[in-house]
Design a protein around this motif. Structure first.
Motif, short mmCIF file in Angstrom:
data_model
loop_
_atom_site.label_atom_id
_atom_site.label_comp_id
_atom_site.label_asym_id
_atom_site.label_seq_id
_atom_site.Cartn_x
_atom_site.Cartn_y
_atom_site.Cartn_z
N ILE A 3 7.30 2.51 1.36
CA ILE A 3 7.31 3.77 1.78
C ILE A 3 7.28 4.49 0.27
CG2 ILE A 3 8.85 5.57 2.73
CD1 ILE A 3 8.14 3.76 4.42
N LEU A 4 6.15 5.52 -0.05
CA LEU A 4 6.21 5.63 -1.33
C LEU A 4 5.16 7.09 -1.21
CD1 LEU A 4 3.59 3.06 -2.09
CD2 LEU A 4 5.89 3.46 -3.52
N HIS A 5 6.06 8.11 -1.84
CA HIS A 5 5.99 9.65 -1.90
C HIS A 5 4.48 9.60 -2.39
CE1 HIS A 5 10.33 10.67 -2.57
NE2 HIS A 5 10.20 10.27 -0.53
N THR A 6 3.57 10.36 -0.65
CA THR A 6 1.80 10.71 -1.67
C THR A 6 1.55 12.30 -1.23
OG1 THR A 6 1.53 9.47 -0.18
CG2 THR A 6 1.55 7.81 -1.47
N ARG A 7 2.60 12.61 -0.88
CA ARG A 7 2.39 13.91 -0.76
C ARG A 7 1.85 14.73 -1.75
NH1 ARG A 7 0.15 14.18 3.58
NH2 ARG A 7 0.16 16.54 3.85
N ALA A 94 -8.31 8.60 -4.18
CA ALA A 94 -7.27 8.38 -5.34
C ALA A 94 -5.88 8.04 -4.62
CB ALA A 94 -7.21 9.41 -6.50
N HIS A 95 -4.82 9.00 -3.98
CA HIS A 95 -4.07 7.67 -3.02
C HIS A 95 -4.27 6.36 -2.38
CE1 HIS A 95 -1.14 8.36 0.83
NE2 HIS A 95 -0.59 7.62 0.10
N PHE A 96 -5.64 5.99 -1.52
CA PHE A 96 -5.75 4.43 -1.71
C PHE A 96 -5.27 3.67 -2.67
CE2 PHE A 96 -8.57 2.55 1.97
CZ PHE A 96 -7.98 1.31 1.60
N VAL A 97 -5.95 4.23 -4.02
CA VAL A 97 -6.25 3.44 -5.51
C VAL A 97 -4.38 3.38 -5.15
CG1 VAL A 97 -5.77 2.96 -8.02
CG2 VAL A 97 -8.16 3.57 -6.47
N GLU A 98 -4.08 4.34 -5.37
CA GLU A 98 -1.86 4.12 -5.60
C GLU A 98 -1.93 3.29 -4.43
OE1 GLU A 98 0.97 5.84 -3.46
OE2 GLU A 98 0.11 7.35 -4.53
N HIS A 99 -2.04 2.68 -3.67
CA HIS A 99 -1.74 1.69 -2.84
C HIS A 99 -2.16 1.05 -3.34
CE1 HIS A 99 -0.16 4.04 1.55
NE2 HIS A 99 0.58 4.68 0.34
N MET A 100 -3.49 0.20 -3.48
CA MET A 100 -3.31 -1.01 -3.67
C MET A 100 -3.18 -1.71 -4.85
SD MET A 100 -5.68 -1.63 -1.46
CE MET A 100 -5.90 -3.03 -2.38
N GLU A 181 -1.56 5.50 8.91
CA GLU A 181 0.08 5.40 9.94
C GLU A 181 0.62 6.58 9.00
OE1 GLU A 181 0.16 4.51 12.79
OE2 GLU A 181 2.09 3.69 13.33
N GLU A 182 0.57 6.35 7.39
CA GLU A 182 1.13 6.95 7.06
C GLU A 182 0.96 8.55 7.37
OE1 GLU A 182 1.98 5.91 2.58
OE2 GLU A 182 1.32 7.98 2.55
N TRP A 183 -0.12 8.55 7.12
CA TRP A 183 -0.66 10.07 7.38
C TRP A 183 -0.34 10.55 8.93
CZ3 TRP A 183 -4.48 12.64 10.17
CH2 TRP A 183 -5.62 13.61 10.22
ZN LIG Z 1 0.75 6.88 0.00
#
Ligand SMILES: [Zn+2]
Length: 520
Positions: A3-7, A94-100, A181-183
């Protein structure tokens, strides 16, 4: 699932006086402040308690010792890159990289970052976090410092994120579903309303086309190379900062940061990092948004302007003038809220950065169902009253005292400031140049400027607070109330009517005398 804040995170009102209250945190008395004599054109100095340095490869670091909480440190890796830098076919990456970054790095394969943090007793969400916004991506760790190995390993995590994320092909494909799913699930009413508002607010700019959440079809289908390209282009030493604030020996941490991050090669031929502006729009734009999960009816008037430089002593002084104006107007709105049958439940106005390139002034109120027109009429009537008659000397004196008191409290409590908010200040210094002079210097500036700022100077702000240009009027309400909401044309009439109505001057009935008499 992590659970990461990515908004999207909007820049909060962090500058000037607001900062004074949450900044702070000195262990020893700082150097004698020169705030009393520094010329207005001078750059606000950095708090001597903060060690700021730049490695030969361009990577910046900030280190500050702080004992709240004890035996803990807050670490940040700040990347000066977010969704606004994505190419058209990279929207959401940018968000995908953060997840990786949480799915395998050189020294922490698989889920080992999370495993390691859990072995220290730290939890995802509370002590491990990250967020991606338009212009930056920030990784956050809170770690114990009483275990000498823990902090070094934690810096190794940050180092891996900076240049050694693995991008395992199997993990990339697995992560697509997680992000989608997060989206799908992660959006609450507030986010949906924001996501509808942003393209209107940012119309004509690159930002309007680059919401951090991206495009589902790109998340679903993008090839691995385009994802890795974003990382290679923007995660580089000249665009990153490491921040460490906590209960530790500063010089030891500085050596560890140099050893971890000094070996990252400087980019050979770096892409220029562009900056994007938001073009002005003539007149006023109206937006009425409903959401099935919205629980309240909220009205906002937002006035935009290009961000002004905020690094000088003079800019700080101007922020004080505007902050005083904002608290004076908020106090009047608050007084109205107290009356029986008030047109709104709560109302307030503020000005500050909301993107690094753009400032906004917002007047917001919560109204009862069916109360949109009445709420707007009341807000714009009060703005107009200030434009025509200004504030009174007694009102200004009260706000001066309030400000003085909150700064005195901040000064007294300067050793009690928690490390997390301090680290976040340094993030803002890196990404948007917010001054970090420390509370002692800031207190000095306030001592100097508060008595100088005149009523006429504060009253002059009225003309530019909410003018009919580059302005957005927003209503957000529960879906079920849709039928009761006014049209844009109706709202325009309401606001125009409030601005043209006959008005009388405000009469200050709040006595300042007892307050003054009881001051120490
Ligand atoms: Zn995220």
């Amino acid at each position: 699932m992590i659970i990461l804040h990515t908004r999207v995170r909007l820049m909060l009102l962090a500058s000037g006086i607001v900062a004074a209250v949450c900044l702070v945190g000195a262990q020893q008395p700082a150097m004698t402040p020169s705030a009393q004599g520094d010329p207005l054109g001078q750059i606000v100095p950095v708090d001597p308690l903060i060690t700021v340095g730049t490695l030969p490869n361009g990577l910046r670091y900030y280190i500050r010792a702080n004992t709240q909480p004890r035996a803990r440190a807050e670490l940040r890796l700040v990347v000066n890159a977010g969704s606004v830098l994505e190419d058209e076919d990279q929207r959401g990456l940018a968000h995908f990289v953060e997840h990786m970054s949480f799915n395998g790095t050189m020294h922490f394969p698989g889920q080992d970052v999370i495993g390691f943090m859990q072995s220290l007793g730290m939890r995802v969400g509370a002590h491990v976090n990250a967020h991606t916004s338009f212009d930056e991506t920030v990784y956050e760790l809170q770690v114990p410092t009483d275990n000498p190995v823990a902090i070094d390993r934690s810096l190794l995590i940050l180092e891996d994120w900076a240049h050694s994320v693995s991008f395992n092909p199997v993990e990339i494909d697995k992560e697509r579903g997680v992000i989608l799913e997060e989206w799908r699930l992660g959006l609450g009413a507030d986010e949906r309303i924001h996501d509808t508002q942003f393209p209107i607010l940012l119309k004509g700019s690159r930002y309007a086309e680059r919401l951090p959440i991206g495009k589902p079809e790109i998340i679903r289908n993008v090839n691995h190379e385009r994802l890795k390209q974003f990382y290679a282009d923007w995660y580089r030493s000249d665009q990153m900062a490491v921040i460490a604030v906590g209960d530790f020996d500063k010089s030891l941490i500085e050596r560890q940061i140099k050893s971890h991050f000094g070996s990252i090669p400087a980019p050979a031929s770096p892409k220029p990092r562009p900056a994007y502006a938001v073009p002005d729009q003539p007149g006023t734009v109206y937006s009425v948004i409903t959401d099935p999960e919205a629980t309240a009816t909220r009205i906002d008037a937002i006035s935009k302007m290009a961000a002004r430089p905020q690094t000088t002593v003079g800019a700080y002084r101007q922020q004080m003038v505007e902050q005083l104006f904002g608290s004076l107007l908020s106090a009047r709105l608050d007084e109205i809220t107290q009356r029986p049958g008030a047109p709104f439940l709560a109302a307030r106005t503020v000005r500050g950065l909301f993107l690094r390139a753009e400032e906004s002034t917002t007047i917001s109120a919560l109204v009862m169902e069916g109360g949109v027109e009445r709420g707007f009429a009341a807000l714009f009537t009060e703005i107009e009253r200030v434009v025509r008659f200004g504030f009174t000397a007694t009102e200004l004196n009260r706000q001066r005292l309030n400000l003085q008191r909150s700064l005195e409290r901040a000064l007294v409590e300067k050793d009690k400031s928690p490390s997390g908010p301090l680290a976040d200040e340094f993030v803002r210094n890196f990404v948007q140049g917010e001054p970090i002079p420390g509370i002692v210097y800031e207190f000095g500036m306030n001592q100097r400027f508060l008595p100088q700022i005149t009523l006429a100077e504060v009253n002059r702000v009225a003309e530019t607070w909410m003018p009919d240009r580059n302005r957005l009027i927003v209503v957000s309400a529960p879906e079920k109330d849709r039928a009761t909401l006014p049209s844009a044309a109706k709202l325009a009439l309401v606001i125009e009517g409030a601005s043209g109505a006959p008005l009388t001057a405000y009469v200050d009935t709040v006595s300042s005398q007892p307050l003054l008499a009881h001051l120490p």
